[in-house]
Design a protein around this motif. Structure first.
Motif, short mmCIF file in Angstrom:
data_model
loop_
_atom_site.label_atom_id
_atom_site.label_comp_id
_atom_site.label_asym_id
_atom_site.label_seq_id
_atom_site.Cartn_x
_atom_site.Cartn_y
_atom_site.Cartn_z
N HIS A 202 0.86 -1.00 -0.04
CA HIS A 202 0.23 -0.10 0.03
C HIS A 202 0.82 0.96 -0.21
CE1 HIS A 202 -3.20 2.77 1.54
NE2 HIS A 202 -3.98 2.49 1.03
N ARG A 203 0.45 2.65 -0.50
CA ARG A 203 1.16 3.80 -0.31
C ARG A 203 1.68 3.95 0.76
NH1 ARG A 203 -2.06 8.42 0.89
NH2 ARG A 203 -0.08 9.35 -0.39
N ASN A 204 1.21 2.99 2.00
CA ASN A 204 1.65 3.60 3.09
C ASN A 204 2.48 2.70 3.97
OD1 ASN A 204 0.98 6.38 3.41
ND2 ASN A 204 -1.36 6.00 3.91
N TYR A 205 1.95 1.43 3.43
CA TYR A 205 2.68 0.02 4.60
C TYR A 205 3.86 -0.27 3.77
CZ TYR A 205 -1.22 0.84 7.66
OH TYR A 205 -2.48 1.79 8.20
N ILE A 206 4.75 -1.16 4.10
CA ILE A 206 6.05 -2.18 3.66
C ILE A 206 5.36 -3.54 4.63
CG2 ILE A 206 7.84 -3.41 3.14
CD1 ILE A 206 8.74 0.35 3.02
N HIS A 216 -6.75 -11.69 2.64
CA HIS A 216 -8.31 -11.54 2.41
C HIS A 216 -8.41 -11.11 1.21
CE1 HIS A 216 -10.38 -13.27 5.86
NE2 HIS A 216 -9.16 -12.53 6.68
N LEU A 217 -8.60 -12.11 0.12
CA LEU A 217 -8.50 -11.06 -1.20
C LEU A 217 -9.86 -9.90 -1.08
CD1 LEU A 217 -7.47 -14.13 -3.60
CD2 LEU A 217 -6.28 -11.66 -2.84
N THR A 218 -10.97 -10.51 -1.32
CA THR A 218 -12.34 -9.81 -1.11
C THR A 218 -12.24 -7.98 -0.56
OG1 THR A 218 -13.26 -11.21 0.34
CG2 THR A 218 -13.44 -12.15 -1.62
N ASP A 219 -11.82 -8.21 0.65
CA ASP A 219 -12.02 -7.64 1.76
C ASP A 219 -10.53 -6.45 1.25
OD1 ASP A 219 -13.75 -8.61 2.71
OD2 ASP A 219 -12.90 -9.36 4.48
N ASN A 220 -9.67 -6.49 0.18
CA ASN A 220 -8.39 -6.25 0.24
C ASN A 220 -7.58 -5.91 1.44
OD1 ASN A 220 -8.02 -6.05 -2.13
ND2 ASN A 220 -9.98 -4.22 -2.41
N LEU A 230 -4.18 -5.46 7.74
CA LEU A 230 -3.13 -3.80 6.78
C LEU A 230 -3.98 -4.22 5.33
CD1 LEU A 230 0.69 -4.21 7.54
CD2 LEU A 230 -1.58 -2.81 9.03
N PRO A 231 -4.49 -2.75 5.18
CA PRO A 231 -5.41 -2.54 3.46
C PRO A 231 -3.62 -2.95 2.59
CG PRO A 231 -4.68 -0.69 4.34
CD PRO A 231 -4.07 -1.44 5.73
N VAL A 232 -4.36 -3.75 1.33
CA VAL A 232 -3.73 -3.85 0.57
C VAL A 232 -4.40 -3.05 -0.71
CG1 VAL A 232 -2.94 -5.59 -1.36
CG2 VAL A 232 -3.43 -6.49 1.01
N TYR A 236 -1.06 -2.83 -5.98
CA TYR A 236 0.70 -3.62 -5.21
C TYR A 236 -0.31 -4.96 -5.30
CZ TYR A 236 2.60 0.24 -4.33
OH TYR A 236 3.94 2.15 -4.11
N LYS A 237 -1.34 -5.17 -5.36
CA LYS A 237 -2.26 -6.69 -5.05
C LYS A 237 -1.33 -8.04 -6.19
CE LYS A 237 -6.64 -8.70 -4.72
NZ LYS A 237 -7.83 -8.04 -5.29
N ASP A 238 -1.72 -7.79 -7.19
CA ASP A 238 -0.83 -8.17 -7.90
C ASP A 238 0.45 -9.16 -8.27
OD1 ASP A 238 -3.37 -8.45 -9.84
OD2 ASP A 238 -2.48 -6.78 -11.18
#
Lengths: 248, 574
Positions: A202-206, A216-220, A230-232, A236-238
Motif C-alpha cells: 500500500h502506499r502507506n505500508y511495507i 483476504h482477497l475480497t476485503d483486500n 492491513l489494507p492492500v 500492489y495486489k498482483d
C-alpha cells in the motif's frame, strides 16, 4: 528490545568502571572488559560485541591501535570502535589518520560525549556520515536497524520488523520490540529493507511477508500474526499474489 | 612607282574613340583614374607603359570593354611597328565588335584600318576580303582613300579592270572634295595601271594629270615621284629633252627633300645633344642625391644607435631603480616584521608576568589555607575545615582552567593545534560542555536557560570549540552573581550559525571591553566569586573561533549584562 553490547578494552580499572557505569546508565550492555590486547581480541571473537571502546595506550603500549588493525583485517567481523585518548595524546592520534574509520573520545568525558562518540562510531562504520548524529535518528547496518531511542541507541534485527507504516514525513516501525518513529522516508525504508521478504502493499505500508497469516482477497486485507489487519491496494495486489505463488 | 595612302587618321580616331568610350563607362575612381592615365600615355607616346597597364585589365574584361582594350592594344602594336601582331589584334577586335552587334559596326570602322595594314604587309587579297564588303556598305560618304586602297590591292593582283574601277571611284570622290594630293596620287596610280599593261598612250595623260595635281598639292615626295614618273615616261617615248627637264625638276625636288631631311637630321642631332646634356645633368643630380642619401642613411643609423643606447641606458636605470625599490621595500618589510615581532614579544613577556602573578596568588592562598587547615584539624574544627576545603576546590578549579588555557594557547602559538572539521548540531555541542557546568550553576544559584535550534548544524573542530565554550561558561559563572541568569541560544542566519550567550552579571565598561582581546596588565578584573581573570581565555577564544572560520563579538553594559555572540560556519547540507 535489544540493547547494544559493548566490549571495553581499558587497563585502568577505575576508568573501566566509570565507563561501564556511563554505558549501563545510557542503556547499553557491557559484555566484557579486557585490559590487554590478547584478552581484548579473545573476548571480541568470543562475544561478538556490537561496539568496542578501546583505550589507545594499554600499559604504555599502543595496543588499542593494534587491536583496531587486527580487527580491521577481516571486514566481515569488524565492528564500530571508539578510541579513548588522553588530551596529550590527541594530537598524535588525530594525525595518525585513525579518525576517519573510527570515532574517538577524549578523557575526561561525560555521558553526553560518550553517547555522541557511539553514534559517530556507528555512522562512520556504516559510512553514513551524520546518519544518526545530525540528519536522522536511525540507520541500517548489515541485518540490523539502529534507532535512537530515549538518549540511547537500540538495535532491531531487520527480521523482527513486522511492518512499516507512514507517519507524517517519516515512518513508524512496528517490531516485536515495540513501535519506533524513525526519521526515514518510506521510500528509503523500501530501499534498505531486504526485498526478498519485505514488500510494499500500500502506499502507506511495507510488510514483512513472514508475518502474514492470512490474505483476504475480497476485503483486500492481510492479517498479521498478531491479528492486525492491513489494507492492500490494487496497485500492489498482483505483486503480492505473485510473491505468494513463489512462497508456496 | 606605286603609292597608296595608309589611313593614319582613321586608326587614330579608332583608339581615341576607344579611350572616350572607356572614360564614359568607368565606374569607380580607380578605373577612371586609369583611363586618364592611359589617355595621357597615348598622347605622350609612351606605349610601353600603356601596354603594361592594359595587360592585366585585358585578362579580366567583359563585353564592350574587351573591344575597346583590344583596339588600344592593336594601336600600341602598330606604333611599336609590330604590324603582324597589330593585324592579329585588329582581327580579334573585329570579332569582338561583330559579337557586340550592329550599333558598333558603324562606330568602329576597323576594316579599313586592318586593310591598310594588310596592304603594307602585301597581303592584298586578304585586304580586299576585309575592305571590299565594308567599302560597298559604308564608303559612300567617306573619303576616296578606301577605293584607292582597293584599287591598289587589285592592281597588285593584276586585276586591272577592278583596279581601274576603284581608282575611278577614288578620283571621283577626290574631285568632289578637291583633294589635290589624293588626285595626284590616284592619277599616278591610274597611270601606273596602264603603264603596267604597256598601254603607254593611255598612261601618259594620267601621268601628266598626276604631275599637274602634284604641283598643285605641293607635297615634295609626291611631286618628286610625279617628276620621276614623267622623266621615265618621256625617256621611254624618246623625248629626251623633256625627259631631261623632268629629271632636273626631279633632282631639284629630291634636293629640297634631302635638305629638309638634313634640317630634320640636324634638329634631331641637336635634340639628341641637348638630351645628352640633360641626361648628364640628371646623372649628376642622381649622383648628388645618392651622396645625400648615403649621408642621410648614415645620419639615420647614427640616430638609431643613439636611440638604442638611450633605451638601454633607460632600462639600466629602471633595473637599478627597481632593485633599489625592492631592497628598500624588503627593508621596510623587515622593519615592519621586526615591529610586529617586538610587539608579540612584549605581549608574551607581559603574559608571563600576568600568569606568574596569577599562579602565585592562588598558590599563596592555598599555602595559607593549608596552614589554617592544619590548625583547624588539630583543633578538630570540622566546620572551618569544610569551608576551607570548598574554598580550595574553587581555587584549584580556577588554577586548572588557567593552566589549561596556557597549554592550549602555547599549542596554538606554535601551530600544534590540529583542526578536524566535523558537522554537529550546535545545541548538542553546547550541551556536551554544559553537562559539566550545570551542577556549578545550580550550586551558585544561577538560572540556566537554553534555546537550541535543532537544525543549526555547524562545521567546526569540536575539541577547540569546546575549549571556547568552556571559557565563555567560566566567565559567565564567574561574573554573574548568585540569583542571576545565563541564557544560551543557537540560531541560523544564512550560511552561519549564531550562538549567543547572555548573562545579567556585572558587565564591563567600554575601556575593559576595548582591551578584551589584548594582552595587558590593566585589564585584570575581579570576579564575583573573589577570583581574578587574566583575559587569556578571551584571547584564546578569539584565536580558536577565527581558526574555525568564525567570529566573536562582545557587548556589555556595566552592572547590567554581557552578550557574547559567536558566528560559526554552518554545515552544508549533505
Amino acid at each position: 528490545m535489544e540493547k547494544l553490547r559493548v566490549l571495553v578494552i581499558e587497563d585502568e580499572a577505575d576508568q573501566a568502571d566509570e565507563l561501564k557505569l556511563f554505558l549501563e546508565k545510557g542503556g547499553y550492555t557491557v559484555c566484557g572488559i579486557a585490559d590487554n590486547l590478547t584478552e581484548g581480541l579473545g573476548l571480541f571473537y568470543a562475544l561478538k560485541p556490537d561496539l568496542i571502546v578501546a583505550d589507545i595506550y594499554l600499559k604504555g603500549k599502543p595496543e588499542g591501535i593494534l587491536f583496531a588493525e587486527r580487527m580491521g583485517e577481516n571486514m566481515n567481523t569488524a565492528r564500530p570502535l571508539i578510541f579513548l585518548t588522553q588530551h596529550a595524546d590527541f594530537e598524535t592520534f588525530s594525525q595518525a589518520k585513525l579518525v576517519s574509520p573510527y570515532s574517538y573520545l577524549l578523557k575526561p568525558f561525560n555521558p553526553l560525549e560518550l553517547q555522541y562518540a557511539i553514534e559517530l562510531a556507528i555512522e562512520k562504520f556504516a559510512v553514513q556520515p551524520g546518519g544518526l548524529s545530525v540528519k536522522e535518528n536511525a540507520l541500517f547496518m548489515e541485518e540490523s536497524l539502529f534507532v535512537k531511542h530515549k538518549q540511547s541507541l537500540i538495535k532491531i534485527p531487520v527480521s523482527n520488523i513486522e511492518y512499516v507504516e507512514v507517519d507524517g514525513k517519516y515512518c513508524k516501525i512496528n517490531a516485536r520490540e515495540g513501535s519506533f518513529l524513525v526519521q526515514l522516508s518510506l521510500v528509503k525504508m523500501e530501499e534498505k529493507l531486504p526485498a526478498h521478504y519485505f514488500l510494499r502493499i500500500h502506499r502507506n505500508y511495507i510488510i514483512n511477508l513472514n508475518e502474514i497469516r492470512q490474505i483476504h482477497l475480497t476485503d483486500n486485507q492481510v492479517i498479521l500474526s498478531d491479528e492486525r489487519a492491513l489494507p492492500v491496494s490494487h496497485t500492489y495486489k498482483d505483486i503480492l499474489m505473485k510473491r505468494f505463488d513463489v512462497l508456496r | 612607282m606605286l603609292l597608296f595612302t595608309t589611313d593614319q587618321e582613321s586608326s587614330t580616331s579608332l583608339h581615341r574613340k576607344a579611350l572616350a568610350y572607356l572614360a564614359e563607362s568607368c565606374e569607380d575612381e580607380s578605373t577612371c583614374h586609369q583611363v586618364e592615365e592611359l589617355t595621357a600615355l597615348f598622347q605622350t607616346g609612351d606605349f610601353d607603359k600603356a601596354h603594361e597597364i592594359l595587360v592585366p585589365e585585358y585578362d579580366q574584361c567583359k563585353g564592350e570593354k574587351c573591344l575597346l582594350l583590344s583596339l588600344l592594344r592593336a594601336k600600341i602594336f602598330y606604333e611599336k611597328s609590330l604590324i603582324r601582331r597589330a593585324i592579329e589584334e585588329y582581327k580579334v577586335a573585329l570579332t569582338l565588335r561583330d559579337e557586340l552587334g550592329p550599333p558598333y559596326y558603324g562606330a568602329f570602322a576597323i576594316e579599313p584600318v586592318l586593310a591598310s595594314l594588310l596592304l603594307e604587309e602585301e597581303a592584298f587579297s586578304t585586304a580586299i576580303h576585309y575592305l571590299r564588303p565594308w567599302v560597298e556598305r559604308y564608303s559612300e560618304n567617306n573619303g576616296g582613300d578606301y577605293y584607292h586602297n582597293l584599287g591598289i590591292a587589285y592592281l597588285h593582283l593584276k586585276k586591272f579592270d577592278s583596279s581601274a574601277f576603284y581608282f575611278e571611284k577614288s578620283i571621283g570622290i577626290e574631285m568632289e572634295m578637291s583633294d589635290t594630293l589624293g588626285l595626284a596620287i590616284s592619277y599616278m596610280d591610274m597611270a601606273n595601271l596602264y603603264y603596267e599593261q604597256y598601254l603607254d598612250d593611255q598612261a601618259i595623260p594620267y601621268f601628266q594629270k598626276g604631275l599637274d595635281y602634284a604641283l598643285l598639292a605641293q607635297d615634295p615626295a609626291v611631286l618628286r615621284n610625279a617628276y620621276l614618273n614623267m622623266a621615265v615616261v618621256e625617256e621611254n617615248r624618246g623625248d629626251l629633252k623633256k625627259a631631261l627637264g623632268y629629271r632636273k625638276e626631279y633632282e631639284q625636288v629630291q634636293a629640297t627633300l634631302w635638305s629638309r631631311d638634313k634640317v630634320w637630321e640636324m634638329a634631331e642631332k641637336e635634340k639628341a645633344y641637348e638630351v645628352g646634356i640633360r641626361e648628364r645633368e640628371i646623372t649628376i643630380l642622381e649622383q648628388q642625391e645618392q651622396v645625400k642619401n648615403a649621408e642621410l642613411s648614415r645620419q639615420r643609423w647614427q640616430i638609431k644607435a643613439y636611440l638604442l643606447a638611450s633605451v638601454l641606458l633607460l632600462i639600466l636605470v629602471g633595473v637599478v631603480a627597481a632593485g633599489y625599490r625592492m631592497v628598500s621595500r624588503s627593508n621596510k618589510q623587515m622593519a615592519a616584521q621586526k615591529r610586529v615581532l617586538e610587539q608579540m614579544d612584549t605581549a608574551k613577556n607581559r603574559l608571563f608576568s600576568i600568569v606568574a602573578h596569577d599562579l602565585k596568588a592562588p598558590v599563596r592562598s592555598l599555602q595559607r589555607s593549608q596552614q589554617k587547615m592544619a590548625a583547624a584539624a588539630s583543633a578538630r574544627d570540622k566546620e572551618t575545615l569544610f569551608a576551607l576545603a570548598t574554598e580550595n576546590g574553587t581555587l584549584l578549579n580556577a588554577t586548572q582552567n588557567l593552566l589549561n588555557n596556557l597549554l592550549q594557547w602555547s599549542l596554538d602559538q606554535t601551530n600544534q593545534v590540529h583542526l578536524v572539521r566535523e558537522s554537529i548540531v550546535a545545541g548538542r555541542l553546547i550541551g556536551q560542555v554544559l553537562y559539566d557546568y550545570e551542577p556549578m550553576f545550580r550550586e551558585r544559584g544561577i538560572e540556566l536557560v537554553t534555546d537550541f535550534s535543532a537544525d543549526a548544524v555547524v562545521s567546526v573542530d569540536i575539541q577547540s570549540m569546546k575549549i571556547v565554550l568552556r571559557n565563555l561558561l567560566d566567565n559567565a559563572l564567574k561574573f554573574t552573581p548568585p540569583g542571576g541568569r545565563v541564557s544560551i541560544s543557537t540560531a541560523m542566519q544564512e550560511d552561519e550559525v549564531i550562538i549567543a550567550l547572555e548573562d545579567n552579571g556585572c558587565g564591563m565598561g567600554p575601556e575593559v571591553l576595548s582591551q578584551l582581546f589584548e594582552v595587558s596588565q590593566e585589564k585584570i578584573q575581579a570576579g564575583t566569586d573573589g577570583t581574578t581573570g587574566t583575559g587569556l581565555g578571551m584571547i584564546l577564544c578569539r584565536a580558536f573561533v577565527s581558526r574555525n572560520g568564525g567570529s566573536i563579538e562582545v557587548e556589555s553594559q556595566v552592572g547590567q549584562k554581557t552578550i557574547v555572540t559567536l558566528k560559526l560556519p554552518r554545515a552544508k547540507e549533505a
